[in-house]
Design an enzyme around this catalytic site. Sequence first.
Site, PDB file in Angstrom:
ATOM      1  NE  ARG A  13      -1.238   2.579   2.590  1.00 14.58           N
ATOM      2  CZ  ARG A  13      -0.665   3.732   2.909  1.00 14.58           C
ATOM      3  NH1 ARG A  13      -0.663   4.743   2.050  1.00 14.58           N
ATOM      4  NH2 ARG A  13      -0.080   3.890   4.081  1.00 14.58           N
ATOM      5  CG  ASP A  14       3.473   4.082   3.086  1.00  7.73           C
ATOM      6  OD1 ASP A  14       3.642   4.965   2.242  1.00  7.73           O
ATOM      7  OD2 ASP A  14       3.698   4.253   4.298  1.00  7.73           O
ATOM      8  CG  HIS A 207       4.534   4.360   9.235  1.00  7.32           C
ATOM      9  ND1 HIS A 207       3.706   3.515   8.553  1.00  7.32           N
ATOM     10  CD2 HIS A 207       5.120   5.138   8.295  1.00  7.32           C
ATOM     11  CE1 HIS A 207       3.788   3.767   7.253  1.00  7.32           C
ATOM     12  NE2 HIS A 207       4.637   4.754   7.076  1.00  7.32           N
ATOM     13  CG  HIS A 209       8.547   7.609   5.685  1.00  5.54           C
ATOM     14  ND1 HIS A 209       8.011   8.094   4.536  1.00  5.54           N
ATOM     15  CD2 HIS A 209       7.631   6.738   6.179  1.00  5.54           C
ATOM     16  CE1 HIS A 209       6.821   7.552   4.326  1.00  5.54           C
ATOM     17  NE2 HIS A 209       6.555   6.734   5.321  1.00  5.54           N
ATOM     18  CB  CYS A 240       5.960  11.224   1.686  1.00  6.59           C
ATOM     19  SG  CYS A 240       4.637  12.371   2.070  1.00  6.59           S
ATOM     20  CG  ASN A 249       7.146   3.422   4.131  1.00  6.19           C
ATOM     21  OD1 ASN A 249       6.499   4.009   4.971  1.00  6.19           O
ATOM     22  ND2 ASN A 249       6.718   3.280   2.883  1.00  6.19           N
TER      23      ASN A 249
HETATM   24 ZN    ZN Z   1       5.054   5.424   5.211  1.00  7.13          ZN
END
Ligand code: ZN
Length: 305
Positions: A13-14, A207, A209, A240, A249
């Site tokens: 997903r991310d 979470h 990055h 992002c 990430n």
């Molecule tokens: Zn992320």
Amino acid sequence: MPRRVAMREVGPRDGFQNEPETIAAADKIRLIDMLSATGVPRIEVTSFVRADVIPQLADGAEVLAGIERRPGVSFSVLIPNRRGLEHALPHRDRFDEISVFLSASESHNQANVNRSIADSLAGLEETLAAAGEAGLRREGVIATSFGCPYEGAVPPERVFEIAERLAAAGCAEVGFGDTTGMANPRQVREFFAAARKRLPGVELTAHFHNTRGQGLANVLAALEEGIASFEASFGELGGCPVPPGSTGNVSSEDVVSMLHEMGIETGIDLSALIAASRAAQEVLGRPLGAHVLRAGPVDWRVGQS
Ligand code: ZN
């Protein structure tokens, strides 16, 4: 430090959402099946965000239908709002958890979802209630928890107030996102020490990055405060869109390798995880950034592929 850590793989997903290419559903399904065979207990498999907003994940229903359901692996989907939940619910038997998200800073929330934090929270409370009625476990993710690219420092107090609202709305877990890689290890320690006091009974998830190369240092800092739940992305996929050029990430294989070398269990087969990242590299046709993907695990002999 915890003896065992629960990882959530968020690359499908991310990661895929923030890569420039749109990956074919069949490739996503194959990669997610490889990931769920690694022993990772949780995978965020897709989202139900509007296709015109995130075309990379427009195939969420197809991916959910195609992936293998493996005992012991919990699938989650990212849900932006009540409408997204309504699109996901017909596929309810294909996933176990949802995550909802908002930002801790007003300007990032405006840029991301075009709403104030208060409006986001009101909408998410309704969405979380409906998801609870459907028997779904719920995670709330707070982006820019450690800093905002527009506003700079974000007061932890503001983050905790949002986290308390999410917990009160039914979230068993709150994830704190360092969305643009602004966190430092000292800040992370202080943050989680305070968060544990403020949010008893809530699973606290980190979470990070690796935008500024401090992802693993921040993982260590969180571990030292007893945090035992982490989200990461295989290959270091994703990033992002703001600021442009951000790396992704923190990589799952780098985190897992570090944890195993420290004697902390994850239940994940590191070699199988690396194989999944290699397969992702082949799909994308370019190398990914994870260190352990290039170097191999610590116990691999030099010259062995
Ligand atoms: Zn992320």
